[in-house]
Motif scaffolding. Sequence first.
Motif, mmCIF file in Angstrom:
data_model
loop_
_atom_site.group_PDB
_atom_site.id
_atom_site.type_symbol
_atom_site.label_atom_id
_atom_site.label_comp_id
_atom_site.label_asym_id
_atom_site.label_seq_id
_atom_site.Cartn_x
_atom_site.Cartn_y
_atom_site.Cartn_z
ATOM 1 N N SER A 200 0.820 -1.218 0.000
ATOM 2 C CA SER A 200 0.000 0.000 0.000
ATOM 3 C C SER A 200 0.852 1.266 0.000
ATOM 4 C CB SER A 200 -0.931 0.009 1.211
ATOM 5 O OG SER A 200 -0.183 -0.059 2.421
ATOM 6 N N HIS A 201 2.136 1.147 0.396
ATOM 7 C CA HIS A 201 3.027 2.306 0.446
ATOM 8 C C HIS A 201 3.804 2.527 -0.848
ATOM 9 C CE1 HIS A 201 3.160 2.260 5.151
ATOM 10 N NE2 HIS A 201 1.977 2.579 4.645
ATOM 11 N N LEU A 202 3.709 1.586 -1.777
ATOM 12 C CA LEU A 202 4.403 1.743 -3.051
ATOM 13 C C LEU A 202 3.716 2.830 -3.871
ATOM 14 C CD1 LEU A 202 6.479 0.770 -5.183
ATOM 15 C CD2 LEU A 202 4.730 -0.852 -5.965
ATOM 16 N N VAL A 214 12.445 2.712 -7.206
ATOM 17 C CA VAL A 214 11.253 2.339 -6.457
ATOM 18 C C VAL A 214 10.902 3.489 -5.516
ATOM 19 C CG1 VAL A 214 10.202 0.661 -4.902
ATOM 20 C CG2 VAL A 214 11.914 -0.094 -6.582
ATOM 21 N N SER A 215 9.832 4.204 -5.812
ATOM 22 C CA SER A 215 9.376 5.307 -4.962
ATOM 23 C C SER A 215 8.282 4.796 -4.034
ATOM 24 C CB SER A 215 8.839 6.464 -5.813
ATOM 25 O OG SER A 215 9.866 7.038 -6.590
ATOM 26 N N ASP A 219 7.865 6.013 6.909
ATOM 27 C CA ASP A 219 7.740 6.994 7.995
ATOM 28 C C ASP A 219 7.152 8.305 7.480
ATOM 29 O OD1 ASP A 219 8.878 5.186 9.791
ATOM 30 O OD2 ASP A 219 10.905 5.850 9.260
ATOM 31 N N ASN A 220 6.125 8.144 6.623
ATOM 32 C CA ASN A 220 5.403 9.297 6.057
ATOM 33 C C ASN A 220 6.280 10.201 5.185
ATOM 34 O OD1 ASN A 220 2.891 8.648 7.249
ATOM 35 N ND2 ASN A 220 3.566 9.560 9.190
ATOM 36 N N GLN A 221 7.395 9.671 4.747
ATOM 37 C CA GLN A 221 8.284 10.395 3.845
ATOM 38 C C GLN A 221 8.447 9.587 2.552
ATOM 39 O OE1 GLN A 221 9.642 13.478 4.397
ATOM 40 N NE2 GLN A 221 8.550 13.569 6.364
ATOM 41 N N VAL A 222 8.609 10.300 1.451
ATOM 42 C CA VAL A 222 8.799 9.631 0.160
ATOM 43 C C VAL A 222 10.267 9.255 0.005
ATOM 44 C CG1 VAL A 222 8.639 9.851 -2.343
ATOM 45 C CG2 VAL A 222 6.891 10.894 -0.889
ATOM 46 N N VAL A 253 2.703 1.877 -11.825
ATOM 47 C CA VAL A 253 2.105 2.779 -10.848
ATOM 48 C C VAL A 253 1.105 2.029 -9.977
ATOM 49 C CG1 VAL A 253 0.242 3.479 -12.413
ATOM 50 C CG2 VAL A 253 0.952 5.008 -10.553
ATOM 51 N N ASN A 254 1.035 2.443 -8.719
ATOM 52 C CA ASN A 254 0.038 1.917 -7.800
ATOM 53 C C ASN A 254 -1.182 2.830 -7.888
ATOM 54 O OD1 ASN A 254 -1.489 0.891 -5.749
ATOM 55 N ND2 ASN A 254 0.014 1.215 -4.135
#
Length: 296
Positions: A200-202, A214-215, A219-222, A253-254
Amino acid sequence: MKQGRIETITTRIISTTFMVVALAVFKPFGLDAWQWQAYVHLVAFWVIGFSICMLTDIILKYIVKMPRSFQKGVDYIIRRNLWFQLINTPLVALGICLYRNFVLSNRVAGNQFSVVNFLETLVIIAFCSFAIGLYWRFKYRSKYLAMELEETRLLNEELKKVQESKVDDSDDVQNSVTSPIDSSLTLTGTTNESVTLQISHLLYIEAVGNYVKVSHLCDNQVHADMLRATMKQMEETLQNYPMIVRCHRAFLVNLSQVEQIVSHSGSTQLIVKHCHESLPVSRSNMSTIKEALKLN
């Protein structure tokens, strides 16, 4: 008669007339040797061209299974127009080439049917088709843009519904079984580097030479991690996650992390949450995105 049918016939009449006017101006195939009778032959060319255009529409509808429709989106219209040109142009060239052989050859010896004459006719008709295509593209530009905007609006509504349903599903399983989209996954390349993240974070994966970027959120940072791998490897690894799709040859893309789908000057882009990057969507991959939104 339906409005669409009237519009189709009108389009074919104007296109065929344009072709005949071009032939009247340049007078190929020895038409200048026929003096006033040349206009009779031009009328015959018009009949041949119009008849074959209508035949091509029938072929597209019943054999290629691509009926004329403005409800199937801009991509469908562009593909259908391309198919029309590919089928119609050689058929018209063949029809005119046969007319040259059986009607025009008694006064102009060079009109006998041959491969050279067919190729000559094909080049002339292809040039006319190209010019006609530019005219219709300009004429219908505003209509196509309006259709693209409406199509984008509907896609954004579908995207919002899917994302809301994913949130509801995640809430339902929060205290029971872990949802697949919330599971962890380790992406590896051909070297020792690896990236472990929650699906879910990808955000997205981008091809960068022999590496992939891979972006993802951490910890709420990209964060962006580089792996020596191919897009095909990443696609195979993520094939069990239907919301992660190929939107471009260089991007995965997610869709759960897409903030908005935008259309601008005939191109479509995905605005990614958190980083607000704009990812391009190629026409060949638009159907994949639509399918993913429908399935989810």
